[in-house]
Design an enzyme around this catalytic site. Structure first.
Site: not given
Length: 314
Positions: A131, A170
């Site tokens: 990510e 996140t």
């Protein structure tokens, strides 16, 4: 032989989030529409059971586009990819589907906006995580400074005189991230943050549910993969919430049953990429050894869903 009693506090929410569900459905629907094989760049989500289940249906997992034939569909994982990846696919005329979680895409858009507005970005995240690689790959090299720890937050040196913003991965620890943000705000009072926190609702909810059960447990078991950031954070949150005997297992066959010696109350949860079938498997393994009583502890109800890409909705 009489089984020893064991109370299991089952955290809720746990397991699959909306982004993971969407990513898996994208691969399954692509297989249904386009046949075998469908290629997937990187693990669609960080869970071997999920990956192996999709492989059995005809998915082929690769690390780079070079391993994908031009004439077969390719899916980009839920973690997101650098801009160079879809650009390379388009250059080759490949058909691709983007399974990036919409909440990760939100962070991508934030990064791009900050660069357009002339801000340097500090990203809070884990080096090398897909990510983070994908988010940093949305903007020109040097636009983002990565910070992983409080110590790095104290020493990071942005370009003097340039306006500053921060974004986050996140799947981080909510509490750890808040500490790092506090340091950044103390050092750089004008730093701009996200309008809505980047740590996703599912990460936050699963950490809250672990916090609700950990102080009441003698041990906590989190079901998830060792390369799953959100699963590893759950183990850390359990320990910091008062249950130091906290363990990460991928499935029941990995349990070291000596962990439960003298344990009367066991907490069980699962990371956002771990399917409920693995939770059931662990509970059944416990029932074979103990007289189990299950108490489900719910902190919230999740109703979030994400649509499939337009290419799969016609």
């Amino acid at each position: 032989m009489t089984k020893r009693p064991l109370t299991i506090l089952l955290a809720n929410p746990r397991g699959f989030c909306a982004g993971v569900n969407r990513a898996i459905h994208i691969v399954e629907e692509a297989l249904r529409r386009y046949g075998r094989p469908v290629y997937v760049r990187h693990e669609i989500v960080h869970n071997r059971y999920v990956v192996q289940s999709l492989e059995a249906q005809g998915a082929v997992f690769v690390e780079e586009l070079d391993d994908v034939p031009d004439d077969r569909p390719v899916v980009f994982s839920a973690h997101g990819v650098p801009k160079t990846v879809p650009a390379a696919a388009e250059k080759r005329g490949m058909f691709y589907l983007d399974a990036t979680c919409p909440l990760v895409t939100k962070v991508h858009h934030e990064a791009a906006r900050h660069v357009l507005d002339g801000r340097q970005i500090i990203m809070i995240g884990h080096s090398g995580h897909p990510e983070v690689v994908g988010t940093m790959g949305q903007v020109p090299d040097g636009s983002i400074l990565l910070v992983e720890t409080l110590e790095q937050a104290e020493t990071v040196q942005p370009t003097p005189g340039q306006s500053l913003a921060y974004i986050t991965q996140t799947t981080l620890s909510v509490d750890d991230t808040a500490g790092i943000v506090a340091v950044l705000r103390r050092r750089f009072p004008d730093v701009e943050g996200p309008h809505k926190e980047d740590i996703c609702y599912a990460t936050t909810n699963r950490q809250q549910s672990i916090k609700a059960i950990a102080p009441r447990c003698d041990a906590v078991m989190v079901i998830g993969a060792p390369n799953s950031s959100n699963s590893r954070r759950l183990v850390e949150v359990a320990a910091s919430s008062g249950c130091h005997r906290s363990y990460l297992v991928q499935r029941a066959s990995e349990i070291d049953w000596s962990w439960l010696d003298g344990i009367n109350r066991l907490g069980v949860s699962a990371g956002a990429s771990a399917p409920e079938v693995l939770v059931d498997e662990v509970l059944e393994a416990c029932r074979q050894r103990f007289e189990v009583t299950i108490e489900e502890i719910s902190v919230t109800r999740e109703t979030v869903t994400f649509k499939l890409p337009a290419e799969l909705c016609t």
